[in-house]
Design a protein around this motif. Sequence first.
Motif, PDB file in Angstrom:
ATOM      1  N   GLU A 178      -0.094  -6.323   7.196  1.00 44.27           N
ATOM      2  CA  GLU A 178       0.462  -7.837   7.199  1.00 44.27           C
ATOM      3  C   GLU A 178       0.174  -8.424   8.403  1.00 44.27           C
ATOM      4  O   GLU A 178      -0.848  -9.616   7.918  1.00 44.27           O
ATOM      5  CB  GLU A 178       1.609  -7.914   6.821  1.00 44.27           C
ATOM      6  CG  GLU A 178       2.239  -7.778   4.989  1.00 44.27           C
ATOM      7  CD  GLU A 178       2.338  -6.379   5.257  1.00 44.27           C
ATOM      8  OE1 GLU A 178       2.335  -6.116   6.429  1.00 44.27           O
ATOM      9  OE2 GLU A 178       2.812  -6.282   4.525  1.00 44.27           O
ATOM     10  N   THR A 213      -0.209  -7.193  -3.083  1.00 44.13           N
ATOM     11  CA  THR A 213       0.494  -8.115  -4.233  1.00 44.13           C
ATOM     12  C   THR A 213       0.559 -10.009  -4.196  1.00 44.13           C
ATOM     13  O   THR A 213       0.434  -9.961  -4.779  1.00 44.13           O
ATOM     14  CB  THR A 213       1.546  -7.260  -4.114  1.00 44.13           C
ATOM     15  OG1 THR A 213       2.474  -6.417  -3.554  1.00 44.13           O
ATOM     16  CG2 THR A 213       2.932  -8.586  -5.107  1.00 44.13           C
ATOM     17  N   ASP A 214       0.172 -10.186  -3.214  1.00 50.51           N
ATOM     18  CA  ASP A 214      -0.046 -11.516  -3.104  1.00 50.51           C
ATOM     19  C   ASP A 214      -0.484 -11.976  -3.729  1.00 50.51           C
ATOM     20  O   ASP A 214      -0.966 -13.382  -5.054  1.00 50.51           O
ATOM     21  CB  ASP A 214      -0.197 -11.876  -1.760  1.00 50.51           C
ATOM     22  CG  ASP A 214      -0.884 -11.356  -0.904  1.00 50.51           C
ATOM     23  OD1 ASP A 214      -1.708  -9.975  -0.882  1.00 50.51           O
ATOM     24  OD2 ASP A 214      -1.662 -11.679   0.379  1.00 50.51           O
ATOM     25  N   ASP A 266       1.150 -24.775  -1.655  1.00 45.70           N
ATOM     26  CA  ASP A 266      -0.136 -23.638  -1.269  1.00 45.70           C
ATOM     27  C   ASP A 266      -1.396 -24.474  -1.144  1.00 45.70           C
ATOM     28  O   ASP A 266      -2.647 -23.373  -1.109  1.00 45.70           O
ATOM     29  CB  ASP A 266       0.434 -22.527  -2.708  1.00 45.70           C
ATOM     30  CG  ASP A 266       2.120 -22.161  -2.174  1.00 45.70           C
ATOM     31  OD1 ASP A 266       2.762 -22.271  -1.457  1.00 45.70           O
ATOM     32  OD2 ASP A 266       2.535 -21.599  -2.981  1.00 45.70           O
TER      33      ASP A 266
END
Length: 271
Positions: free
Chosen positions: A24, A188-189, A232
């Motif tokens: 990450e 996963t994001d 976002d």
Amino acid sequence: MMVSPKSFTSRPFPLPALADIPLEYIAKQLHDLAPLYWNRPETADCTIVVPIIGHSRPSSRHRAADPSHVASHLTLQLHTDYLCTKSSLLRGLFGGYSYPDLVKPEPKSSASSSRTSRCLPMPPSLQPRLLPSSRPVLFLPVPDPRSIHLLIHWIYFGKADLIETCLKEGVVDWEGVMRNVEYLGLTTDIKVFLGRWYDNWLLPTHDRPVCCPQWFSDDSDVDTDSELEETDSEVDERSPEYELAEEEMEILSRGPTDPRVPMESTRSGLS
């Protein structure tokens, strides 16, 4: 089984010296540098070949006489560090593993019966693989070639704004994008983003979860889903990512055959 193409020595990712650094963190650093490397083929260290399925297949006699009948494909000049950070499939292939090894079902796994299309058996000619070359050249038959460049943009910048815009305008479809995500083994994001988009735009109204009324009261300090999504999706219009995304949208509206598409559309025979 390990495989190594001629003249190219595979290497693990991350390198041993960076083994203790979370992926990450590496991804965040690469996102910050993305404007320096996006659409810069002169700095690329790998080539991705994406076949375009669906062309008519002429007879062998005509194929031998006319090379233009060979199946079309996209040729993408990219950077292995970006690809390996976000895709478990590409990380394994560039690391020297074969496709069957990477998708081998885990023994006694309850999820083995519901594996994604990435793990379904396929003939060797359609399996992703490194081609013999002095530098990495990867044959990558993704389920949905039309949306692969959107996911590559996300891999570089870590932002899904361009994908969201193309989904809303019908340039690509949700199923195709999701199949590519599963096939590539992306992080996963992006799955969370696509799941949220499905709930908001594709899930029938009667199947959507009912929100608590107090969430919408004037004195509530809890953000609503719509507020979170707006936050976002905000992008600074002065940022390089925004300018590049707008250029990508203009390109997408013209279609994959436009000469200004930042990827090379070619015809070539692949064995």
